[in-house]
Design a protein around this motif. Structure first.
Motif, short mmCIF file in Angstrom:
data_model
loop_
_atom_site.label_atom_id
_atom_site.label_comp_id
_atom_site.label_asym_id
_atom_site.label_seq_id
_atom_site.Cartn_x
_atom_site.Cartn_y
_atom_site.Cartn_z
N LYS A 1 1.52 0.86 -8.47
CA LYS A 1 1.77 0.24 -8.06
C LYS A 1 1.34 -1.07 -9.54
O LYS A 1 1.93 -1.91 -10.11
N PHE A 2 -0.04 -1.17 -8.57
CA PHE A 2 -1.14 -2.67 -9.74
C PHE A 2 -0.72 -2.23 -11.03
O PHE A 2 -0.35 -2.88 -12.33
N ILE A 3 -1.37 -0.78 -11.43
CA ILE A 3 -1.16 0.13 -13.15
C ILE A 3 -0.03 -0.10 -13.83
O ILE A 3 0.40 -0.84 -14.87
N PHE B 1 -0.27 -0.97 10.75
CA PHE B 1 -0.39 -2.90 10.45
C PHE B 1 -1.40 -2.44 9.51
O PHE B 1 -1.42 -3.93 8.70
N ILE B 2 -1.95 -1.65 8.09
CA ILE B 2 -2.57 -1.63 7.49
C ILE B 2 -2.05 -1.41 6.34
O ILE B 2 -2.13 -2.67 5.53
N ILE B 3 -1.34 -0.96 6.62
CA ILE B 3 -0.02 -0.87 4.88
C ILE B 3 1.21 -2.29 5.19
O ILE B 3 1.66 -1.94 3.86
N ARG B 4 1.06 -2.43 5.80
CA ARG B 4 2.79 -3.51 6.42
C ARG B 4 3.59 -2.82 5.32
O ARG B 4 3.77 -4.09 4.59
N VAL C 1 -2.78 10.86 7.08
CA VAL C 1 -2.27 11.09 5.32
C VAL C 1 -1.43 10.06 4.72
O VAL C 1 -1.86 10.07 3.72
N CYS C 2 -1.39 9.25 5.34
CA CYS C 2 -0.49 7.83 4.83
C CYS C 2 -1.37 7.05 4.14
O CYS C 2 -1.55 5.90 3.93
N LEU C 3 -2.64 6.95 5.43
CA LEU C 3 -3.35 6.26 4.84
C LEU C 3 -3.87 6.54 3.83
O LEU C 3 -4.62 5.58 3.14
N ALA C 4 -4.71 7.74 4.05
CA ALA C 4 -4.93 7.93 2.59
C ALA C 4 -4.42 8.50 1.53
O ALA C 4 -5.07 7.79 0.08
N VAL C 5 -3.68 8.42 1.51
CA VAL C 5 -1.98 8.01 0.28
C VAL C 5 -2.44 6.82 -0.58
O VAL C 5 -1.76 6.14 -1.26
N TYR C 6 -1.83 5.23 0.17
CA TYR C 6 -1.79 4.45 0.70
C TYR C 6 -2.50 3.57 -0.62
O TYR C 6 -1.67 3.31 -1.30
N PRO C 7 -3.74 3.99 -0.86
CA PRO C 7 -4.64 3.19 -2.10
C PRO C 7 -4.29 3.97 -2.88
O PRO C 7 -4.19 3.20 -3.97
#
Length: 92
Positions: free
Chosen positions: A82-84, A15-18, A70-76
């Motif tokens: 992607k933003f950059i 739900f966080i990563i969506r 681990v996926c949640l830690a890599v997500y940010p």
């Protein structure tokens, strides 16, 4: 009570990563874990001595939880990259 986080943690991460592909991968892992638990329950029902051992699905649950963290830690970091990239591409 603390065992509930091992089961709900990956769902909360979804739900966080969506991300649709990421969610389908985790859904496939949940389905595989469900099949493994169903197999273990039916095996225990038919052969009571089969409890635990190498077919214990709860061992995979810990691995599934760690994978989601681990996926949640890599997500940010992926979101920042992607933003950059989009910021640099929009200036050109």
């Amino acid at each position: 009570m603390q065992d509930i986080w091992a089961f709900l943690g990956p769902a909360i991460v979804m739900f966080i990563i969506r991300n649709r592909i990421f969610s389908f991968c985790f859904l496939a892992l949940y389905a595989a874990l469900f099949i493994q638990m169903f197999y273990q329950a039916s095996l225990i029902h038919h052969v009571p001595e089969a409890c635990g051992g190498k077919h214990d699905p709860l061992g995979y649950m810990a691995l599934f939880f760690v994978l989601s963290v681990v996926c949640l830690a890599v997500y940010p970091f992926a979101a920042l990259a992607k933003f950059i990239i989009t910021a640099v591409a929009s200036k050109e």
